[in-house]
Scaffold this motif. Sequence first.
Motif, PDB file in Angstrom:
ATOM      1  N   MET A   1      35.852  62.730  45.721  1.00 11.07           N
ATOM      2  CA  MET A   1      35.644  64.138  45.369  1.00 11.07           C
ATOM      3  C   MET A   1      36.463  65.022  46.306  1.00 11.07           C
ATOM      4  SD  MET A   1      32.133  66.359  45.141  1.00 11.07           S
ATOM      5  CE  MET A   1      31.136  64.898  44.949  1.00 11.07           C
ATOM      6  N   LYS A   2      36.988  66.103  45.761  1.00 11.87           N
ATOM      7  CA  LYS A   2      37.742  66.990  46.619  1.00 11.87           C
ATOM      8  C   LYS A   2      36.834  67.538  47.712  1.00 11.87           C
ATOM      9  CE  LYS A   2      41.327  67.926  43.454  1.00 11.87           C
ATOM     10  NZ  LYS A   2      41.890  68.759  42.423  1.00 11.87           N
ATOM     11  N   TYR A   4      36.531  70.302  49.417  1.00 12.20           N
ATOM     12  CA  TYR A   4      35.853  71.610  49.357  1.00 12.20           C
ATOM     13  C   TYR A   4      34.715  71.610  48.349  1.00 12.20           C
ATOM     14  CZ  TYR A   4      39.204  72.196  45.511  1.00 12.20           C
ATOM     15  OH  TYR A   4      39.943  72.013  44.379  1.00 12.20           O
ATOM     16  N   ILE A   5      34.828  70.778  47.322  1.00  9.92           N
ATOM     17  CA  ILE A   5      33.743  70.725  46.335  1.00  9.92           C
ATOM     18  C   ILE A   5      32.506  70.078  46.952  1.00  9.92           C
ATOM     19  CG2 ILE A   5      33.033  69.744  44.100  1.00  9.92           C
ATOM     20  CD1 ILE A   5      35.647  70.461  43.011  1.00  9.92           C
ATOM     21  N   ILE A   8      30.384  72.515  48.820  1.00 10.35           N
ATOM     22  CA  ILE A   8      29.658  73.574  48.108  1.00 10.35           C
ATOM     23  C   ILE A   8      28.185  73.172  48.091  1.00 10.35           C
ATOM     24  CG2 ILE A   8      29.315  74.605  45.826  1.00 10.35           C
ATOM     25  CD1 ILE A   8      32.378  74.582  45.528  1.00 10.35           C
ATOM     26  N   GLU A  13      23.936  77.490  44.910  1.00 11.72           N
ATOM     27  CA  GLU A  13      24.696  77.569  43.669  1.00 11.72           C
ATOM     28  C   GLU A  13      24.356  78.779  42.810  1.00 11.72           C
ATOM     29  OE1 GLU A  13      25.789  73.015  42.332  1.00 11.72           O
ATOM     30  OE2 GLU A  13      24.162  74.047  41.348  1.00 11.72           O
ATOM     31  N   LEU A  88      30.324  79.590  51.819  1.00  8.41           N
ATOM     32  CA  LEU A  88      31.347  80.582  51.475  1.00  8.41           C
ATOM     33  C   LEU A  88      32.746  80.070  51.828  1.00  8.41           C
ATOM     34  CD1 LEU A  88      29.670  83.981  52.500  1.00  8.41           C
ATOM     35  CD2 LEU A  88      29.730  82.918  50.248  1.00  8.41           C
ATOM     36  N   LEU A  91      33.759  77.752  49.077  1.00 15.76           N
ATOM     37  CA  LEU A  91      34.142  78.521  47.886  1.00 15.76           C
ATOM     38  C   LEU A  91      35.516  79.145  48.089  1.00 15.76           C
ATOM     39  CD1 LEU A  91      30.863  80.434  46.881  1.00 15.76           C
ATOM     40  CD2 LEU A  91      31.888  78.493  45.706  1.00 15.76           C
ATOM     41  N   GLU A  92      35.742  79.616  49.289  1.00 21.38           N
ATOM     42  CA  GLU A  92      37.027  80.249  49.582  1.00 21.38           C
ATOM     43  C   GLU A  92      38.169  79.243  49.423  1.00 21.38           C
ATOM     44  OE1 GLU A  92      37.349  81.860  53.550  1.00 21.38           O
ATOM     45  OE2 GLU A  92      38.493  83.573  52.764  1.00 21.38           O
ATOM     46  N   LEU A  94      38.144  76.626  47.495  1.00 19.67           N
ATOM     47  CA  LEU A  94      38.287  76.395  46.053  1.00 19.67           C
ATOM     48  C   LEU A  94      39.108  77.512  45.411  1.00 19.67           C
ATOM     49  CD1 LEU A  94      35.825  75.010  43.577  1.00 19.67           C
ATOM     50  CD2 LEU A  94      36.413  77.373  43.177  1.00 19.67           C
ATOM     51  N   ILE A  95      38.829  78.744  45.804  1.00 19.60           N
ATOM     52  CA  ILE A  95      39.562  79.886  45.245  1.00 19.60           C
ATOM     53  C   ILE A  95      41.040  79.810  45.622  1.00 19.60           C
ATOM     54  CG2 ILE A  95      39.826  82.401  45.390  1.00 19.60           C
ATOM     55  CD1 ILE A  95      36.701  82.448  45.786  1.00 19.60           C
ATOM     56  N   ASN A  98      42.885  77.240  43.693  1.00 18.67           N
ATOM     57  CA  ASN A  98      43.163  77.673  42.333  1.00 18.67           C
ATOM     58  C   ASN A  98      44.260  78.728  42.289  1.00 18.67           C
ATOM     59  OD1 ASN A  98      41.357  76.510  40.107  1.00 18.67           O
ATOM     60  ND2 ASN A  98      40.007  76.708  41.860  1.00 18.67           N
ATOM     61  N   LYS A  99      44.262  79.603  43.283  1.00 15.22           N
ATOM     62  CA  LYS A  99      45.275  80.658  43.303  1.00 15.22           C
ATOM     63  C   LYS A  99      46.671  80.103  43.520  1.00 15.22           C
ATOM     64  CE  LYS A  99      43.129  84.914  44.176  1.00 15.22           C
ATOM     65  NZ  LYS A  99      42.959  86.059  45.055  1.00 15.22           N
ATOM     66  N   GLN A 101      47.866  77.585  42.444  1.00 16.71           N
ATOM     67  CA  GLN A 101      48.430  76.939  41.251  1.00 16.71           C
ATOM     68  C   GLN A 101      48.928  77.959  40.225  1.00 16.71           C
ATOM     69  OE1 GLN A 101      45.152  74.782  41.615  1.00 16.71           O
ATOM     70  NE2 GLN A 101      46.362  73.471  42.904  1.00 16.71           N
ATOM     71  N   ASP A 102      48.771  79.230  40.504  1.00 11.01           N
ATOM     72  CA  ASP A 102      49.206  80.243  39.524  1.00 11.01           C
ATOM     73  C   ASP A 102      50.711  80.207  39.322  1.00 11.01           C
ATOM     74  OD1 ASP A 102      46.796  81.105  38.818  1.00 11.01           O
ATOM     75  OD2 ASP A 102      46.819  82.994  39.938  1.00 11.01           O
TER      76      ASP A 102
ATOM     77  N   GLU B  13      28.162  78.323  37.585  1.00 12.76           N
ATOM     78  CA  GLU B  13      27.399  78.246  38.833  1.00 12.76           C
ATOM     79  C   GLU B  13      27.422  76.870  39.484  1.00 12.76           C
ATOM     80  OE1 GLU B  13      23.831  81.541  38.569  1.00 12.76           O
ATOM     81  OE2 GLU B  13      23.386  79.460  38.194  1.00 12.76           O
ATOM     82  N   ALA B  38      37.272  62.057  39.865  1.00 10.58           N
ATOM     83  CA  ALA B  38      37.590  63.195  40.738  1.00 10.58           C
ATOM     84  C   ALA B  38      36.326  63.889  41.236  1.00 10.58           C
ATOM     85  CB  ALA B  38      38.470  64.201  39.992  1.00 10.58           C
ATOM     86  N   GLN B  40      33.118  62.544  41.026  1.00  9.02           N
ATOM     87  CA  GLN B  40      32.060  61.606  41.416  1.00  9.02           C
ATOM     88  C   GLN B  40      30.744  61.931  40.730  1.00  9.02           C
ATOM     89  OE1 GLN B  40      32.371  59.328  44.680  1.00  9.02           O
ATOM     90  NE2 GLN B  40      34.317  59.258  43.620  1.00  9.02           N
ATOM     91  N   ILE B  95      32.598  86.944  49.028  1.00  7.19           N
ATOM     92  CA  ILE B  95      33.010  86.394  50.323  1.00  7.19           C
ATOM     93  C   ILE B  95      33.550  87.505  51.223  1.00  7.19           C
ATOM     94  CG2 ILE B  95      34.715  84.883  51.439  1.00  7.19           C
ATOM     95  CD1 ILE B  95      34.424  83.103  48.854  1.00  7.19           C
TER      96      ILE B  95
END
Lengths: 102, 102
Positions: A1-2, A4-5, A8, A13, A88, A91-92, A94-95, A98-99, A101-102, B13, B38, B40, B95
């Motif tokens: 599992m990644k 940062y996930i 969390i 949640e 947090l 989550l940061e 993860l954000i 994702n950013k 990859q834009d 969530e 990925a 799990q 955040i």
Amino acid sequence: MKDYIKHINKDFESRARLGIMSVLMVTESVNFSYLKEALQLTDGNLSSHLRTLEEAGYLQVEKQFIGRKPSTSYQATKQGTTAFKNHLDALERLILTNKNQD
Amino acid sequence: MKDYIKHINKDFESRARLGIMSVLMVTESVNFSYLKEALQLTDGNLSSHLRTLEEAGYLQVEKQFIGRKPSTSYQATKQGTTAFKNHLDALERLILTNKNQD
């Protein structure tokens, strides 16, 4: 599992619990009505989320009387503050992932 | 309710759904086994989260045969991509609000 996930925190949640902890980061101690108003939750729903956070050791509850009126107030524990900050951070990450990859 | 909390999307969530959408932001189309590995998750748990996201219109499912083997793949819809970005924006505001109080 990644990574940062994995960091969390399932206890945080839900939107309601994110909201409760956010309020408690800003204000040292808040009462039930304040939280209810701020988060627009029903009594039952708010109580249930507060109980979960209390049982996890993330907040502490103080019951007192203001005049003759009972009042319950809540504040984050040190453990809760640390756990929420870690959440947090995850989550940061993860954000940011994702950013990028834009 | 604070504005950024209102924009936190209940469909995203859970950690599992955050994870699924994150993977789908990076990779155009992924199959079930890849997601399972990925994130799990168990088959049942992953299926159930994928169904919720599909029913919300956030991802689309394609079933095909690779040789004789059935393979199911998933990709984010335009609606899903937009909704997930809005969710991440709301989390980011939460955040930032918390950081500014340090």
